[in-house]
Scaffold this motif. Sequence first.
Motif, PDB file in Angstrom:
ATOM      1  N   GLY A   1      13.940   8.461 -10.741  1.00 29.99           N
ATOM      2  CA  GLY A   1      14.792   7.421 -11.185  1.00 29.99           C
ATOM      3  C   GLY A   1      15.142   6.628  -9.668  1.00 29.99           C
ATOM      4  N   ASP A   2      16.142   5.674  -9.774  1.00 27.35           N
ATOM      5  CA  ASP A   2      16.540   4.763  -8.848  1.00 27.35           C
ATOM      6  C   ASP A   2      17.173   5.562  -7.579  1.00 27.35           C
ATOM      7  OD1 ASP A   2      16.533   1.963  -7.989  1.00 27.35           O
ATOM      8  OD2 ASP A   2      18.312   2.837  -7.078  1.00 27.35           O
ATOM      9  N   ALA A   3      16.353   5.624  -6.441  1.00 27.64           N
ATOM     10  CA  ALA A   3      16.966   6.376  -5.497  1.00 27.64           C
ATOM     11  C   ALA A   3      18.377   5.867  -5.104  1.00 27.64           C
ATOM     12  CB  ALA A   3      16.149   5.814  -4.077  1.00 27.64           C
ATOM     13  N   ASN A   4      18.977   4.835  -5.207  1.00 30.80           N
ATOM     14  CA  ASN A   4      20.361   4.432  -5.049  1.00 30.80           C
ATOM     15  C   ASN A   4      21.110   5.236  -5.993  1.00 30.80           C
ATOM     16  OD1 ASN A   4      20.580   1.908  -3.161  1.00 30.80           O
ATOM     17  ND2 ASN A   4      18.697   1.846  -4.657  1.00 30.80           N
TER      18      ASN A   4
ATOM     19  N   LEU B   1      11.588   8.173   5.657  1.00 28.26           N
ATOM     20  CA  LEU B   1      11.940   6.926   4.890  1.00 28.26           C
ATOM     21  C   LEU B   1      10.753   6.133   4.586  1.00 28.26           C
ATOM     22  CD1 LEU B   1      15.345   5.780   6.984  1.00 28.26           C
ATOM     23  CD2 LEU B   1      15.218   7.259   4.884  1.00 28.26           C
ATOM     24  N   ASP B   2      10.482   6.281   3.370  1.00 29.57           N
ATOM     25  CA  ASP B   2       8.815   5.739   2.958  1.00 29.57           C
ATOM     26  C   ASP B   2       8.908   4.680   1.958  1.00 29.57           C
ATOM     27  OD1 ASP B   2       6.259   5.370   3.737  1.00 29.57           O
ATOM     28  OD2 ASP B   2       5.690   7.245   2.653  1.00 29.57           O
ATOM     29  N   GLY B   3      10.003   3.902   1.731  1.00 32.75           N
ATOM     30  CA  GLY B   3      10.084   3.178   0.633  1.00 32.75           C
ATOM     31  C   GLY B   3       8.941   1.993   1.189  1.00 32.75           C
TER      32      GLY B   3
ATOM     33  N   THR C   1      12.901  11.080  -3.917  1.00 35.84           N
ATOM     34  CA  THR C   1      13.065  10.190  -5.048  1.00 35.84           C
ATOM     35  C   THR C   1      11.948   9.429  -5.442  1.00 35.84           C
ATOM     36  OG1 THR C   1      13.869   8.444  -3.600  1.00 35.84           O
ATOM     37  CG2 THR C   1      15.444  10.220  -3.999  1.00 35.84           C
ATOM     38  N   GLU C   2      11.712   9.277  -6.724  1.00 34.50           N
ATOM     39  CA  GLU C   2      10.835   8.166  -7.057  1.00 34.50           C
ATOM     40  C   GLU C   2      11.247   7.540  -8.519  1.00 34.50           C
ATOM     41  OE1 GLU C   2       7.760   7.309  -5.823  1.00 34.50           O
ATOM     42  OE2 GLU C   2       8.176   5.709  -7.295  1.00 34.50           O
ATOM     43  N   LYS C   3      11.275   6.119  -8.163  1.00 39.08           N
ATOM     44  CA  LYS C   3      11.567   5.242  -9.340  1.00 39.08           C
ATOM     45  C   LYS C   3      10.344   5.233 -10.499  1.00 39.08           C
ATOM     46  CE  LYS C   3      14.101   1.191 -10.634  1.00 39.08           C
ATOM     47  NZ  LYS C   3      14.865  -0.073  -9.958  1.00 39.08           N
ATOM     48  N   TYR C   4       9.121   5.086  -9.658  1.00 39.42           N
ATOM     49  CA  TYR C   4       7.921   4.683 -10.618  1.00 39.42           C
ATOM     50  C   TYR C   4       6.924   5.784 -10.365  1.00 39.42           C
ATOM     51  CZ  TYR C   4      10.373   0.233 -10.574  1.00 39.42           C
ATOM     52  OH  TYR C   4      11.533  -0.847 -10.776  1.00 39.42           O
TER      53      TYR C   4
ATOM     54  N   ILE D   1       0.805  -1.209   0.054  1.00 37.16           N
ATOM     55  CA  ILE D   1       0.040  -0.124   0.064  1.00 37.16           C
ATOM     56  C   ILE D   1       0.844   1.215  -0.024  1.00 37.16           C
ATOM     57  CG2 ILE D   1      -2.173  -0.889   1.122  1.00 37.16           C
ATOM     58  CD1 ILE D   1      -0.805  -0.041   3.687  1.00 37.16           C
ATOM     59  N   TYR D   2       0.343   2.191  -0.566  1.00 36.05           N
ATOM     60  CA  TYR D   2       1.077   3.580  -0.628  1.00 36.05           C
ATOM     61  C   TYR D   2       0.760   4.308   0.889  1.00 36.05           C
ATOM     62  CZ  TYR D   2       2.287   3.721  -5.563  1.00 36.05           C
ATOM     63  OH  TYR D   2       2.807   3.513  -6.924  1.00 36.05           O
ATOM     64  N   PHE D   3      -0.116   4.118   1.314  1.00 40.09           N
ATOM     65  CA  PHE D   3      -0.526   4.761   2.428  1.00 40.09           C
ATOM     66  C   PHE D   3      -1.511   4.015   3.322  1.00 40.09           C
ATOM     67  CE2 PHE D   3      -2.903   7.206  -0.692  1.00 40.09           C
ATOM     68  CZ  PHE D   3      -4.068   6.887  -0.448  1.00 40.09           C
TER      69      PHE D   3
ATOM     70  N   GLY E   1      14.273  15.196   3.230  1.00 40.47           N
ATOM     71  CA  GLY E   1      14.618  14.347   1.874  1.00 40.47           C
ATOM     72  C   GLY E   1      13.485  13.105   2.313  1.00 40.47           C
ATOM     73  N   GLU E   2      12.919  12.612   0.995  1.00 44.32           N
ATOM     74  CA  GLU E   2      12.110  11.313   1.328  1.00 44.32           C
ATOM     75  C   GLU E   2      12.542  10.160   0.244  1.00 44.32           C
ATOM     76  OE1 GLU E   2       7.220  11.077   1.135  1.00 44.32           O
ATOM     77  OE2 GLU E   2       8.292  12.084  -0.680  1.00 44.32           O
ATOM     78  N   THR E   3      12.378   9.285   0.466  1.00 46.04           N
ATOM     79  CA  THR E   3      12.635   8.019  -0.237  1.00 46.04           C
ATOM     80  C   THR E   3      11.177   7.761  -0.646  1.00 46.04           C
ATOM     81  OG1 THR E   3      12.907   6.666   1.835  1.00 46.04           O
ATOM     82  CG2 THR E   3      14.745   7.252   0.538  1.00 46.04           C
ATOM     83  N   GLY E   4      10.851   7.958  -1.736  1.00 48.22           N
ATOM     84  CA  GLY E   4       9.333   7.413  -2.346  1.00 48.22           C
ATOM     85  C   GLY E   4       8.239   8.551  -2.190  1.00 48.22           C
ATOM     86  N   PHE E   5       8.191   9.472  -3.376  1.00 55.55           N
ATOM     87  CA  PHE E   5       7.066  10.574  -3.576  1.00 55.55           C
ATOM     88  C   PHE E   5       5.792   9.829  -3.433  1.00 55.55           C
ATOM     89  CE2 PHE E   5       5.175  13.888  -5.682  1.00 55.55           C
ATOM     90  CZ  PHE E   5       5.299  15.044  -4.463  1.00 55.55           C
ATOM     91  N   GLY E   6       5.648   8.687  -4.367  1.00 55.09           N
ATOM     92  CA  GLY E   6       4.362   8.136  -4.228  1.00 55.09           C
ATOM     93  C   GLY E   6       3.162   9.043  -4.593  1.00 55.09           C
ATOM     94  N   THR E   7       2.008   8.828  -3.864  1.00 51.20           N
ATOM     95  CA  THR E   7       0.855   9.537  -4.087  1.00 51.20           C
ATOM     96  C   THR E   7       1.280  10.859  -3.556  1.00 51.20           C
ATOM     97  OG1 THR E   7       0.097   8.935  -2.109  1.00 51.20           O
ATOM     98  CG2 THR E   7      -0.288   7.413  -3.997  1.00 51.20           C
ATOM     99  N   ALA E   8       2.224  11.259  -2.907  1.00 49.22           N
ATOM    100  CA  ALA E   8       2.421  12.777  -2.535  1.00 49.22           C
ATOM    101  C   ALA E   8       1.721  12.970  -1.184  1.00 49.22           C
ATOM    102  CB  ALA E   8       2.208  14.009  -3.520  1.00 49.22           C
ATOM    103  N   LEU E   9       1.228  12.228  -0.469  1.00 44.43           N
ATOM    104  CA  LEU E   9       0.445  12.326   0.669  1.00 44.43           C
ATOM    105  C   LEU E   9       1.301  12.915   1.718  1.00 44.43           C
ATOM    106  CD1 LEU E   9      -1.901  12.450   2.772  1.00 44.43           C
ATOM    107  CD2 LEU E   9      -1.146   9.861   3.162  1.00 44.43           C
ATOM    108  N   ASN E  10       2.677  12.450   1.933  1.00 42.90           N
ATOM    109  CA  ASN E  10       3.532  12.952   2.862  1.00 42.90           C
ATOM    110  C   ASN E  10       3.751  14.634   2.386  1.00 42.90           C
ATOM    111  OD1 ASN E  10       3.725  10.768   4.361  1.00 42.90           O
ATOM    112  ND2 ASN E  10       5.845  10.246   3.359  1.00 42.90           N
ATOM    113  N   PHE E  11       4.125  14.650   1.143  1.00 47.64           N
ATOM    114  CA  PHE E  11       4.357  15.973   0.709  1.00 47.64           C
ATOM    115  C   PHE E  11       3.158  16.931   1.132  1.00 47.64           C
ATOM    116  CE2 PHE E  11       3.920  19.326  -2.429  1.00 47.64           C
ATOM    117  CZ  PHE E  11       5.141  20.251  -2.236  1.00 47.64           C
TER     118      PHE E  11
ATOM    119  N   LYS F   1       9.048  -6.131   1.090  1.00 39.87           N
ATOM    120  CA  LYS F   1       8.450  -5.998  -0.487  1.00 39.87           C
ATOM    121  C   LYS F   1       9.611  -5.447  -1.172  1.00 39.87           C
ATOM    122  CE  LYS F   1       4.034  -7.025   0.895  1.00 39.87           C
ATOM    123  NZ  LYS F   1       2.984  -7.944   0.176  1.00 39.87           N
ATOM    124  N   ASN F   2      10.189  -4.222  -0.661  1.00 40.86           N
ATOM    125  CA  ASN F   2      11.285  -3.745  -1.495  1.00 40.86           C
ATOM    126  C   ASN F   2      12.591  -3.300  -0.929  1.00 40.86           C
ATOM    127  OD1 ASN F   2      12.095  -2.044  -3.643  1.00 40.86           O
ATOM    128  ND2 ASN F   2      10.982  -0.137  -2.800  1.00 40.86           N
ATOM    129  N   PRO F   3      13.365  -4.553  -0.722  1.00 40.43           N
ATOM    130  CA  PRO F   3      14.538  -4.531  -0.082  1.00 40.43           C
ATOM    131  C   PRO F   3      15.646  -3.731  -0.520  1.00 40.43           C
ATOM    132  CG  PRO F   3      14.442  -6.713  -1.108  1.00 40.43           C
ATOM    133  CD  PRO F   3      13.042  -5.929  -1.103  1.00 40.43           C
TER     134      PRO F   3
END
Length: 647
Positions: free
Chosen positions: A148-151, A166-168, A93-96, A27-29, A61-71, A173-175
């Motif tokens: 792109g990829d956070a790494n 830190l919200d990957g 960062t957001e890979k997808y 889940i995203y949130f 700094g955030e890992t995973g922008f996703g649906t922008a809820l945190n933002f 599910k996503n090591p």
Amino acid sequence: MPRYTPIEQAKLHWQDDSAISDRFDDIYFSRSDALAETRYVFLEGNALPERWRGREQFVIGETGFGTALNFLVTAAEWLEHSSPSACLHYISTEKYPLNQEDLKLACQHWPQFRAIADELMSHYPPLCFGYHSRSLFGGRIRLLLLFGDANELLAQLEAAVDAWFLDGFAPSKNPQMWDESLLRRIAALTANNGTFSTFTAAGYVRRSLETTGFIVEKRAGFGVKREMLHGTLGTTPARNSTTPWYETGNYTGAKTAIIIGAGLAGASVAAALAERGWQITLIERNQQPAQEASGNLAGVVSPRLSADMDNGAQFYLNAFLHSVDYLQTLQQDRPRLAWHATGALQLLPATQRERLRVLNLPPEILDFCTAAEATLASGATLNDAAVLFRHGGWLSPPQLCEILLERAHARVLTYYDRTALRLSQNNALWEVRSSAGIIAKAPVVILANGVKAQDMSHAPLQLQACRGQLAYVHATENSRKLKMPVSYEGYVIPAYQDQHTIGASYDWQDLDSEPRPDERQQLLDTLAQRLPDFSPGTITQDRVAFRTTSQDHLPVVGPIPDIDFYQQSYADLRHGKPAAHYTSARYQPGLFVSSGHGSRGLTSCLLSAELIAAMLNNEPSPLPQDIVHALHPARFLIRQLKRGISL
Ligand code: SAM
């Protein structure tokens, strides 16, 4: 260089008002009270908003922008609790990334954040790889989205982050998002006393965070979750630069600067610094801004792509997207700005078009047209296939400069008709002199005076003038049908003030400022060949200007090196010793340059100005390290030293 990777968008579905990632099956949130969870885990977990008090700048700094809820939640709190002059830098960062429609749908779940979501949506970048820096709410929030990829992308970041979200997805599910090397990088990017928080309490994540230097604490998790982690950076990790010769320190002096040159480069820097509260003295040798290389009646805003997406092509893509966003915002504030977001066509041979397909850019950024489609799009008969930059367009560079300076005028004192001839330093202040004496003094000087920057900086910036001749022609009933700029070996632009701009020749090492009839004829012949039915009226004017280019055709942007120091400290670079062997670079204190923009200043100057402003205000860099280095004024010097060529 950052490894260019085509972006794959998020695949998600909705279940009971919760967004679920198909790719990660997570889940995203949270399903129950996601807003309260964000506040509890990320804001309280980082002692926010309390830590914002008294801060003029704060970096998240955030890992995973996703649906922008945190933002959304964070932005709402920031706008409520911070002073109007303070700036929140939100790096994520957001890979997808979600596409516009999915993001809009997600944001609609939170009607209380409608205004913030609207602002976010209007600046949300197209799904293209790289760094996307956007100014929201008049500069109160600067969003830096790393697609792109956070790494890979955090490895290229230059920032001092005060608080990490830190919200990957869940570590199980996503090591990848909890990898020790990523957490190590996160620790290295953390400011002194910086913090992190995360919903997870996984043992290996805790141990990795501790290993990287964080003092980690557990606290009760939100809702049914038993525990979560938060913590503070204890030991500042050693920050070993692999390129100490490009390291820049913090600027701590007064916010007062002199800018030499009121073309696109200088006006853009003036705007970026004025927005950050600087007082500027702008010195221009002509009687008005934008009289030289930036003085063409009209110019095209488009990227310069290449199939290998080297540093230059990545810079131009990100700079293009930044400019388009900036211009749209500026136009809302100053509706008289004639920014024509018409799209821009570039006629290209089949081999080059095919090579660009591998970039897999969204069609709104790079579309491929047959000659018939290009004809339909442009309103002019075209016999060649083309690429179409739908976000591209055209405008009048002098008008842009005038509006940038008009907007900044409360903070900019301009001296027109003064030629800055010499720079000298006296008691940590630069003095800029004309033949009549000192014009102004300040701790910071930005050289935005084209090829002259070279002499004034006493540094090998490898700048050279390139003569360009173009023609203005009257519009006719037929030619007014042209809907967008078309580029080929030259270019033609829709009518502005009832004249088309037809460009342009490239003559290196030619200082003849007189227009030549044969060049004019060549411009018209190429136009007739490429747009055979386009029939403009008579020529109203020939214009010659000298663009400044650099040896490697990239702009030259950043701090100007102290040549003696470089010569002494990096003299043996050619031996390939480890970087740790060398000390950090030293510059001529407070001396910067923005030049070498060639014929692409409309695309490159605005982001270049943001880069300089970020350096001077100790903000996160809006560009990845490798691109900053590719634009760096010391790059020519370093290349020479590496090859063992004496200076
Ligand atoms: N913070 C988000 C919000 O407020 O909606 C939720 C983030 S969601 C739990 C995790 C995000 O991390 C997803 O959007 C996912 O695409 C992204 N992600 C996963 N792996 C990644 C990686 N290697 N690099 C960057 N982003 C990644």
